[in-house]
Design an enzyme around this catalytic site. Sequence first.
Site, short mmCIF file in Angstrom:
data_model
loop_
_atom_site.label_atom_id
_atom_site.label_comp_id
_atom_site.label_asym_id
_atom_site.label_seq_id
_atom_site.Cartn_x
_atom_site.Cartn_y
_atom_site.Cartn_z
N ASP A 27 -0.87 -29.48 45.55
CA ASP A 27 -1.66 -29.79 46.75
C ASP A 27 -2.64 -28.65 47.03
O ASP A 27 -3.76 -28.87 47.49
CB ASP A 27 -0.73 -29.99 47.96
CG ASP A 27 -0.08 -31.38 47.94
OD1 ASP A 27 -0.64 -32.28 47.29
OD2 ASP A 27 0.98 -31.54 48.56
N SER A 79 6.17 -26.91 59.39
CA SER A 79 7.04 -25.73 59.49
C SER A 79 7.11 -25.21 60.92
O SER A 79 8.06 -24.54 61.30
CB SER A 79 6.53 -24.61 58.58
OG SER A 79 6.47 -25.06 57.26
P1 NAP Z 1 -0.02 -22.32 49.06
O1 NAP Z 1 0.95 -21.43 48.43
O2 NAP Z 1 -1.18 -22.88 48.30
O3 NAP Z 1 0.75 -23.58 49.71
C1 NAP Z 1 1.98 -23.41 50.34
C2 NAP Z 1 2.76 -24.71 50.12
O4 NAP Z 1 2.20 -25.74 50.94
C3 NAP Z 1 2.68 -25.22 48.68
O5 NAP Z 1 3.97 -25.64 48.29
C4 NAP Z 1 1.71 -26.39 48.75
O6 NAP Z 1 1.98 -27.39 47.81
C5 NAP Z 1 2.03 -26.90 50.15
N1 NAP Z 1 1.01 -27.73 50.78
C6 NAP Z 1 -0.33 -27.55 50.86
N2 NAP Z 1 -0.89 -28.54 51.58
C7 NAP Z 1 0.12 -29.37 51.96
C8 NAP Z 1 0.17 -30.56 52.71
N3 NAP Z 1 -0.93 -31.12 53.24
N4 NAP Z 1 1.38 -31.16 52.90
C9 NAP Z 1 2.51 -30.61 52.40
N5 NAP Z 1 2.53 -29.48 51.67
C10 NAP Z 1 1.33 -28.87 51.47
O7 NAP Z 1 -0.49 -21.59 50.41
P2 NAP Z 1 -1.90 -21.14 50.99
O8 NAP Z 1 -2.93 -21.17 49.91
O9 NAP Z 1 -1.69 -19.92 51.78
O10 NAP Z 1 -2.22 -22.31 52.04
C11 NAP Z 1 -2.45 -23.65 51.69
C12 NAP Z 1 -1.71 -24.57 52.61
O11 NAP Z 1 -0.33 -24.30 52.56
C13 NAP Z 1 -2.09 -24.38 54.09
O12 NAP Z 1 -3.16 -25.20 54.42
C14 NAP Z 1 -0.80 -24.71 54.84
O13 NAP Z 1 -0.75 -26.06 55.30
C15 NAP Z 1 0.29 -24.55 53.80
N6 NAP Z 1 1.11 -23.38 54.18
C16 NAP Z 1 2.32 -23.61 54.72
C17 NAP Z 1 3.10 -22.56 55.16
C18 NAP Z 1 4.41 -22.83 55.78
O14 NAP Z 1 4.82 -24.00 55.79
N7 NAP Z 1 5.08 -21.84 56.32
C19 NAP Z 1 2.66 -21.25 55.04
C20 NAP Z 1 1.40 -21.05 54.47
C21 NAP Z 1 0.63 -22.14 54.05
P3 NAP Z 1 1.74 -27.22 46.21
O15 NAP Z 1 2.87 -26.38 45.73
O16 NAP Z 1 1.79 -28.63 45.73
O17 NAP Z 1 0.39 -26.57 46.03
#
Ligand code: NAP
Length: 259
Positions: free
Chosen positions: A44, A161
Site C-alpha cells: 500500500d 491505530s
Molecule cells: P509505511 O511503513 O509505508 O506504512 C505503514 C503501514 O501502513 C504499512 O504496513 C502499509 O502497508 C500500511 N498502510 C498504508 N496505507 C494504508 C491504508 N490505507 N490502509 C491500511 N494500511 C495502510 O509508513 P509511512 O511511509 O510512514 O506512512 C504511510 C502510511 O502508513 C500513512 O499514510 C499511514 O496511514 C500509515 N501509518 C500508520 C501508522 C500506524 O498505524 N501507527 C504509523 C505510520 C504510518 P504496506 O505494508 O502494504 O505498504
Amino acid sequence: MKYAFVTRDDETSKKTALKIQQSLEKYFVYDEIDPEIVISIGGDGTILNAVHQYMDKDCAFIGLHTGTLGFFTDYQLSELDDFIQDVIHNEYKLFDRNLLEVKINQKEGFETLYALNELRLDQGLRTQTISVYINNVLFEIFRGNGLCISTPSGSTGYNKSLGGAIIYPGIPLMQLTEVAGIHHNAYRSLGSSLILDESQTIRLVSEQFQHASMGLDHLHYQFDDVESIEVRISQKTVKFVEYKQMSFIQRVRRAFINS
Ligand code: NAP
C-alpha cells in the site's frame, strides 16, 4: 495502451516488475512520462508513492502486493498470472478515490497539497494546542499530541491505530481523530472521531504552527510562518483500475480480524 511501473525497492518486487514488463511488451508501450495506467508493485505504501508521483496526470492506478493483500492492491504475488492476463485481455472499471485538499496558509501566501490517506499533525515530544474551526465556527480547542484528518481510504491506516472508524471507500467524507488528546476539567475536546462531508472545511490554527511539521501519507513537510491549515475533501480524485470485484469487508476481516 501506455503504462508505467512504480516498484518497491526489494528483490521480489523488482523481479515481479521485470516479469510483468516482459509479458506486456508485445501489447503495450512503456511510458514513464505520460502513462494511462500506473502499475504499483510492492505494498500500500508503494501505491501512495505512485499516486503522489502521478496524481497530476490523466492516469489510473492498479497494484500488485508482493507481501499480503493490501487495501489499495487487488492482487497478491500468487495471482501474478491472473494479473497479467487481466491487464492484457480484460475490460476494466474505474473506481474514484477521494483526496484530501490541504491548504497551508503562510504569511507570504499559500500552498496546496493533496493526500490519499491522511494529514498528520503529530508531535510526540511536546503538547500542541490547536484551535479547530469547522466552516469558520470555533468547534474546540484541542490539546494533546496532535490531530489526524483522514479520507475513507486512509481510515484503515494511521486513523485506525488511533481508534478512528473504518469508512467504506468511495464516500466523500473526512474523519478528524485525536492523537492522545488531554481531557480533564481544564482542557476538553471531543475525544471521539468526527466524520464530516464534502460541504465542510476544517481550519486548524495554532501558535505552534510557526514551525509546523506535518505528515501527509508517506511524506513529511516542514513549513515556517504558517497561520492556519485548511482541510477539505477535494473535487480532485484519483482513479483506480478494477478488473474484479473485491469485497472491502473481506479485506478488513483478513487484515484485522482473521487472515
Ligand atoms: P509505511 O511503513 O509505508 O506504512 C505503514 C503501514 O501502513 C504499512 O504496513 C502499509 O502497508 C500500511 N498502510 C498504508 N496505507 C494504508 C491504508 N490505507 N490502509 C491500511 N494500511 C495502510 O509508513 P509511512 O511511509 O510512514 O506512512 C504511510 C502510511 O502508513 C500513512 O499514510 C499511514 O496511514 C500509515 N501509518 C500508520 C501508522 C500506524 O498505524 N501507527 C504509523 C505510520 C504510518 P504496506 O505494508 O502494504 O505498504
